[in-house]
Design a protein around this motif. Structure first.
Motif, PDB file in Angstrom:
ATOM      1  N   LEU A  18      51.891  53.321  39.008  1.00  0.00           N
ATOM      2  CA  LEU A  18      50.737  53.873  39.702  1.00  0.00           C
ATOM      3  C   LEU A  18      50.806  53.560  41.195  1.00  0.00           C
ATOM      4  N   ILE A  19      50.287  54.490  41.996  1.00  0.00           N
ATOM      5  CA  ILE A  19      50.036  54.265  43.412  1.00  0.00           C
ATOM      6  C   ILE A  19      48.522  54.314  43.582  1.00  0.00           C
ATOM      7  N   SER A  20      47.979  53.484  44.429  1.00  0.00           N
ATOM      8  CA  SER A  20      46.529  53.429  44.575  1.00  0.00           C
ATOM      9  C   SER A  20      46.006  54.648  45.318  1.00  0.00           C
ATOM     10  N   PRO A  21      44.715  54.936  45.156  1.00  0.00           N
ATOM     11  CA  PRO A  21      44.086  55.922  46.039  1.00  0.00           C
ATOM     12  C   PRO A  21      43.947  55.333  47.426  1.00  0.00           C
ATOM     13  N   PHE A  30      48.685  58.929  40.494  1.00  0.00           N
ATOM     14  CA  PHE A  30      47.760  58.523  41.556  1.00  0.00           C
ATOM     15  C   PHE A  30      46.700  59.600  41.742  1.00  0.00           C
ATOM     16  N   THR A  31      45.613  59.211  42.392  1.00  0.00           N
ATOM     17  CA  THR A  31      44.625  60.201  42.802  1.00  0.00           C
ATOM     18  C   THR A  31      44.610  60.261  44.319  1.00  0.00           C
ATOM     19  N   SER A  32      44.102  61.363  44.833  1.00  0.00           N
ATOM     20  CA  SER A  32      43.946  61.505  46.275  1.00  0.00           C
ATOM     21  C   SER A  32      42.603  62.162  46.545  1.00  0.00           C
ATOM     22  N   MET A  37      50.794  48.718  39.936  1.00  0.00           N
ATOM     23  CA  MET A  37      50.226  49.618  40.939  1.00  0.00           C
ATOM     24  C   MET A  37      50.550  49.093  42.329  1.00  0.00           C
ATOM     25  N   THR A  82      40.361  51.837  45.588  1.00  0.00           N
ATOM     26  CA  THR A  82      41.446  51.061  44.983  1.00  0.00           C
ATOM     27  C   THR A  82      40.905  49.968  44.073  1.00  0.00           C
ATOM     28  N   THR A 116      49.583  49.194  45.981  1.00  0.00           N
ATOM     29  CA  THR A 116      48.359  49.589  46.665  1.00  0.00           C
ATOM     30  C   THR A 116      48.655  49.882  48.126  1.00  0.00           C
ATOM     31  N   TYR A 166      42.129  57.373  36.577  1.00  0.00           N
ATOM     32  CA  TYR A 166      43.207  56.409  36.369  1.00  0.00           C
ATOM     33  C   TYR A 166      43.322  56.015  34.897  1.00  0.00           C
ATOM     34  N   THR A 196      48.867  63.814  39.542  1.00  0.00           N
ATOM     35  CA  THR A 196      47.821  63.473  40.488  1.00  0.00           C
ATOM     36  C   THR A 196      46.580  64.331  40.296  1.00  0.00           C
TER      37      THR A 196
END
Length: 440
Positions: free
Chosen positions: A128-131, A56-58, A151, A137, A153, A116, A102
């Motif tokens: 994946l986890i969404s931003p 994921f990104t943050s 993913m 997203t 979300t 991503y 991340t």
């Protein structure tokens, strides 16, 4: 003498033959058989440990920084708890632990797509986890779908990403089109037929909220006297506030995210806009909002989760739903112990995203993406976050259908301090709506 010896030898020979004959007729004797020795069970093979990478990104920087950091903090707490407990034990003996990969997306859509792509193709993230935010997203969802990556979300409520044929996205939040509907339901009993100004950030999430809000306002008998959008980087809301005052609106609904929403609330207060009720998206749900002082008083928000209205096992049982995960208090206590802060719904959403993935993996008994996906398709569970169920129709695949919103408002508590209190629905409210809000 010789004759006697001969006779003696003959007699002995006859006796020997007779004894031999008797011996051959006797039942043969065999040595007793030893009792069989107990065979020890072969040792069980050692459990296989597997590390699953979640990418994921943050937004460590940029416009989404505040809410994004809270979402990641919740997710990291879930991951740490699972790993510290020894991982997930699957039915085949596999022990699953988690690692995060991340990057900082800087609240930038182009960077999100680049990162991503790296997570999916170079880092080989398993899930994946969404931003945070619907706009970011939406950019990430394209990459997830292209690479067949599941993913979850979190922090993304906008509806459109689930109506483009995507099959890999699973939404945790109540859809944006439904965000403010519960607020309108509450206002019917407070200000029926009032004049409403709809003022919102021009981004995907806020626009989706407004697109769901406007027809519902009209259907419930309210008059929309102003609709105004503003750029995400707006810092001077003076011209917009002048339009609100000139419209004669007594209620303002809208907003966007934390930076714009907190600035807008402060300037509405300073301008003495004369509003009787204000509800803004996202910003008032953050624990930093009371830093505005009196400008925060009376401002409400739609909230995905509040500790005072947290969901319970008893609620799940009454609805016939399977319960999964810790109680809301257990989650909140753990987060506060780790950070010294009380969790917002952004934190709870990040944690709940981990719970959803955990439930799917444990139920599937596997980390295989196809098996996990099949479980997500059929999921219908309850957690402290609330209901979790996904639309599986081709036209809205992955859209959240099991979760509902509450309305919270900043009021003064018994000690005279600002506190965010749930005011709707009535069955979970801890305070009555403050209406009209006090004039500056």
């Amino acid at each position: 003498m010789k004759r006697k010896l001969f006779v003696l030898l003959t007699v002995l020979a006859i006796v020997s033959i007779a004894l031999a004959a008797c011996g051959s007729a006797a039942t043969p004797q065999t040595a007793p058989t030893a009792a069989p020795q107990a065979t020890e069970a072969p040792p069980k093979p050692a459990a296989t440990e597997k590390t699953v990478t979640i990418g994921f990104t943050s937004s460590l920087t940029g416009s989404q920084e505040v809410s994004s950091k809270r979402q990641v903090a919740g997710f990291n707490l879930w991951m740490k708890q699972v790993n510290d407990a020894g991982g997930l034990k699957l039915s085949d003996g596999t022990v699953v632990k988690f690692a995060a990969k991340t990057y900082d997306d800087e609240s930038n859509k182009e960077r999100v797509q680049e990162l991503y792509t790296r997570l999916a193709t170079e880092d080989n993230a398993d899930f994946l986890i969404s931003p945070y935010s619907s706009g970011l997203t939406a950019a990430a969802s394209i990459v997830a779908e292209q690479n067949g990556k599941i993913m979850i979300t979190a922090g993304a409520a906008e509806d459109d990403a689930y109506k483009t044929g995507n099959t890999s996205l699973y939404q945790l939040y109540t859809p944006g089109s439904q965000y403010l509907l519960s607020t309108v339901d509450m206002l019917k009993g407070l200000a029926a037929g009032a004049k409403v100004a709809v003022v919102h950030e021009n981004d995907k999430f806020s626009t989706a909220v407004v697109n769901g809000l406007k027809p519902y306002l009209t259907a419930q008998g309210f008059e929309i006297v102003l609709e105004e959008g503003y750029a995400s980087d707006t810092t001077d809301f003076g011209p917009v506030i002048n339009k609100v005052v000139q419209s004669g609106a007594t209620i303002l609904l809208g907003g966007g995210h934390y930076p714009d929403g907190s600035t807008f609330a402060r300037q509405l207060y300073e301008r003495k806009a004369g509003l009787k009720f204000t509800s803004l998206l996202v910003a008032p749900a953050d624990s930093k909002f009371p830093e505005l002082g009196d400008a925060a008083l009376g401002v409400s928000t739609s909230s995905q989760w509040e500790m005072s209205a947290t969901h319970t096992k008893e609620e799940a049982a009454a609805m016939g739903k399977a319960w999964f995960g810790p109680s809301g208090k257990e989650f909140a206590d753990a987060y506060q112990a780790a950070t010294g802060e009380k969790p917002t719904y952004h934190v709870a959403g990040g944690y709940a995203a981990g719970l959803v993935l955990q439930s799917a993996i444990e139920t599937a008994g596997s980390t295989d993406a196809g098996k996990v996906k099949a479980v997500l398709e059929a999921m219908d569970i309850f957690t402290f976050w609330g209901g979790v169920k996904f639309d599986t129709s081709p036209n809205a695949h992955g859209l959240q259908t099991g979760h509902t919103m509450v309305v919270a408002q900043w009021q003064k508590n018994a000690e005279g301090k600002l506190a965010r209190m749930v005011i709707w629905p009535a069955d979970v409210a801890v305070a009555k709506p403050l209406y009209p809000i006090p004039a500056p």
